[in-house]
Write a protein that holds these residues in place. Structure first.
Motif, PDB file in Angstrom:
ATOM      1  N   SER A   1      35.804  34.188  42.119  1.00 12.85           N
ATOM      2  CA  SER A   1      37.216  34.589  42.215  1.00 12.85           C
ATOM      3  C   SER A   1      37.445  35.509  43.411  1.00 12.85           C
ATOM      4  O   SER A   1      38.460  35.408  44.100  1.00 12.85           O
ATOM      5  CB  SER A   1      37.662  35.274  40.925  1.00 12.85           C
ATOM      6  OG  SER A   1      37.017  36.533  40.762  1.00 12.85           O
ATOM      7  N   ARG A   2      36.482  36.400  43.666  1.00 13.45           N
ATOM      8  CA  ARG A   2      36.598  37.285  44.834  1.00 13.45           C
ATOM      9  C   ARG A   2      36.517  36.487  46.130  1.00 13.45           C
ATOM     10  O   ARG A   2      37.248  36.749  47.096  1.00 13.45           O
ATOM     11  CB  ARG A   2      35.479  38.330  44.811  1.00 13.45           C
ATOM     12  CG  ARG A   2      35.505  39.277  43.637  1.00 13.45           C
ATOM     13  CD  ARG A   2      36.676  40.254  43.708  1.00 13.45           C
ATOM     14  NE  ARG A   2      36.514  41.348  42.790  1.00 13.45           N
ATOM     15  CZ  ARG A   2      36.828  41.323  41.492  1.00 13.45           C
ATOM     16  NH1 ARG A   2      37.314  40.209  40.971  1.00 13.45           N
ATOM     17  NH2 ARG A   2      36.637  42.384  40.734  1.00 13.45           N
ATOM     18  N   LEU A   3      35.625  35.499  46.152  1.00 14.91           N
ATOM     19  CA  LEU A   3      35.476  34.668  47.350  1.00 14.91           C
ATOM     20  C   LEU A   3      36.728  33.845  47.619  1.00 14.91           C
ATOM     21  O   LEU A   3      37.157  33.698  48.766  1.00 14.91           O
ATOM     22  CB  LEU A   3      34.264  33.742  47.196  1.00 14.91           C
ATOM     23  CG  LEU A   3      32.895  34.411  47.348  1.00 14.91           C
ATOM     24  CD1 LEU A   3      31.791  33.490  46.871  1.00 14.91           C
ATOM     25  CD2 LEU A   3      32.651  34.795  48.808  1.00 14.91           C
ATOM     26  N   LEU A   4      37.321  33.312  46.560  1.00 10.86           N
ATOM     27  CA  LEU A   4      38.534  32.510  46.721  1.00 10.86           C
ATOM     28  C   LEU A   4      39.700  33.362  47.218  1.00 10.86           C
ATOM     29  O   LEU A   4      40.590  32.867  47.904  1.00 10.86           O
ATOM     30  CB  LEU A   4      38.901  31.839  45.393  1.00 10.86           C
ATOM     31  CG  LEU A   4      37.974  30.690  44.962  1.00 10.86           C
ATOM     32  CD1 LEU A   4      38.285  30.257  43.534  1.00 10.86           C
ATOM     33  CD2 LEU A   4      38.111  29.522  45.922  1.00 10.86           C
ATOM     34  N   THR A   5      39.683  34.638  46.867  1.00 13.93           N
ATOM     35  CA  THR A   5      40.715  35.549  47.368  1.00 13.93           C
ATOM     36  C   THR A   5      40.520  35.817  48.859  1.00 13.93           C
ATOM     37  O   THR A   5      41.480  35.861  49.636  1.00 13.93           O
ATOM     38  CB  THR A   5      40.673  36.885  46.599  1.00 13.93           C
ATOM     39  OG1 THR A   5      40.862  36.641  45.211  1.00 13.93           O
ATOM     40  CG2 THR A   5      41.750  37.845  47.108  1.00 13.93           C
ATOM     41  N   LEU A   6      39.243  35.983  49.265  1.00  4.78           N
ATOM     42  CA  LEU A   6      38.945  36.290  50.663  1.00  4.78           C
ATOM     43  C   LEU A   6      39.123  35.086  51.577  1.00  4.78           C
ATOM     44  O   LEU A   6      39.654  35.198  52.680  1.00  4.78           O
ATOM     45  CB  LEU A   6      37.503  36.815  50.784  1.00  4.78           C
ATOM     46  CG  LEU A   6      37.237  38.202  50.202  1.00  4.78           C
ATOM     47  CD1 LEU A   6      35.732  38.473  50.144  1.00  4.78           C
ATOM     48  CD2 LEU A   6      37.925  39.272  51.040  1.00  4.78           C
TER      49      LEU A   6
END
Length: 467
Positions: free
Chosen positions: A414-419
């Motif tokens: 989820s953090r990667l998809l945000t970045l």
């Protein structure tokens, strides 16, 4: 500064000799030691002493000592303030140390406005530090003053736009140079090649290099050192070897920058033995050379050798930098040497006073995660003083996939998809983790998400050239 003519002459000879041999630290030591122990009256120093010391500051990037010498000129040796050679050396020092505003002030205060060397020094400062438009404006101002630019002037402006990534403007300036009666030389070509490499235009860099050779110019050591990353970063071993041959023919193979670039090229192409052979032949090595060899060994799976080489680096008195520690932490990760990696990370901060950067945090997360210490890796991320980037979360997600921790993998994804919402790599890694846990319905959901967002997956590639 000098108590007598004989002692002053002897001291100046030592100063000049140290400068010619490239011992710039010794130049400054001699200069300040003699100043402290000598005559504190109003006698001027030898006319060449101040420019020699300022040139040493420029080569070392030592702005602090340069400012101190500037203050001495203004307070103790005011007659040197109007000396054209000293003023130009002062201007050049500030420009090479990146203090272009100070360089401009010195330039504006110079009594003569027709000193082409001073104009070129300021031009080069603007060009070198990302201000090519100001360099070009200075050329126009030169014309207005009746000064004709020379080849050094043109090369400085071409270099500025090339480094800034404005290839079209750099090429236009080369044509303008020719219209002005100057033929591009090896410095011009090297500037164009270097600018392309710095901006990751590797195909263009290689094309420019071939054009230079076809024009009849032999590459200098600076050219070869500049072009090598264009072969190393795409593993173009064949052309890299051809350029290596040129360095042997032209006698520059043993030049520190050239040999370092060759070590880096062979290491990145997977020819670790060839890189090590060149490394062992080198009469001297910079930190860059050590880093290239350690990274090459670590990334080729020779992790214990990489760590041993780091120990040898310290034993020989070389000073590690932030990249050195990233290289050794990478080796620790692949070797599973968790405790040694932790100790290394601590020593980097406490003993070498190197503040961790994002690459170090990513290395530590990879180190802990690869060893299965996922909770510790996540705690490490939460304690980071910097905002974790794609590589930090990516290291955690990769470890979660390997060790089957779906819950933590979901958080990292989820953090990667945000970045990077358009990058499919995080979805693929998370899908693998879900598949390993038998959650096929969720795998299909992730595939639909990637398709809906039109995510792109980077093409796979190998470091090693196909036979």
């Amino acid at each position: 500064m000098c108590a007598g003519a004989t002692s002053c002459t002897s001291w100046m000879k030592q100063l000049t000799s140290a400068s010619r041999q490239g011992h710039y630290g010794r130049v400054l030591h001699l200069f300040f030691t003699h100043l402290q122990s000598g005559d504190r009256g109003t006698l001027d120093p030898h006319p060449a002493a101040v420019p020699t010391a300022l040139r040493a500051c420029a080569r070392l990037g030592n702005a602090f000592s340069g400012r101190l010498i500037h203050a001495l000129v203004l307070t103790r040796f005011p007659s040197l303030a109007s000396d054209a050679v000293a003023a130009t050396a002062l201007l050049d020092m500030y420009a090479k140390c990146g203090l272009v505003a100070s360089a401009r002030r010195v330039f504006d205060e110079m009594p003569r406005g027709d000193d082409l060397i001073a104009w070129n020094a300021l031009l080069a400062g603007y060009a070198r530090h990302g201000l090519p438009e100001r360099a070009l404006a200075l050329v126009i101002k030169m014309r207005g003053r009746g000064l004709r630019p020379d080849l050094v002037t043109w090369n400085a402006v071409v270099s500025g736009f090339a480094l800034a990534g404005d290839d079209q403007m750099a090429e236009d300036l080369v044509r303008a140079m020719q219209d002005d009666g100057f033929r591009p030389d090896v410095v011009t070509w090297t500037s164009l090649v270097s600018g392309s490499v710095v901006n990751f235009h590797y195909d263009r860099a290689r094309s420019l290099f071939r054009r230079m050779m076809a024009t009849g110019f032999l590459p200098s050591s600076a050219t070869i050192a500049s072009i090598m990353p264009a072969f190393a970063n795409v593993a173009d071993l064949k052309q890299g070897k051809e350029v290596h041959a040129h360095s042997v023919v032209t006698g520059v193979e043993q030049d520190l920058t050239v040999s370092s670039a060759l070590v880096d090229m062979y290491a990145k192409c997977g020819l670790v033995l060839e890189a090590h052979r060149l490394f062992d032949k080198m009469a001297e090595r910079s930190t860059v050379t050590w880093n290239s060899m350690i990274f090459g060994l670590a990334n080729s799976g020779h992790c214990q050798e990489a760590i041993s080489l780091f120990d040898r680096m310290l034993f020989e008195g070389a000073r590690p930098d932030h990249l050195t520690f990233a290289a050794v932490l990478t080796a620790c990760s692949y070797c599973g040497m968790v405790e040694f990696g932790k100790e290394l990370y601590r020593a980097m901060k406490e003993e070498d006073s190197i503040e961790p950067r994002l690459e170090h945090y990513a290395c530590m997360v990879h180190l802990l995660g690869r060893a299965g210490k996922l909770a510790e890796a996540y705690d490490f991320i939460k304690a980071m003083p910097l905002e974790p980037d794609y590589f930090v979360w990516g290291a955690l997600l990769g470890a979660c996939r390997s060790h089957g921790n779906v819950k933590l993998a979901e958080l990292a994804a989820s953090r990667l998809l945000t970045l990077e919402p358009a990058n499919a790599a995080s979805c693929l890694l998370f899908s693998d983790a879900l598949a390993s846990a038998g959650r096929q319905d969720d795998v299909l959901k992730m595939k639909r998400l990637a398709k809906r967002r039109r995510m792109k997956k980077l093409d796979g590639c190998s470091w090693l050239e196909s036979p």
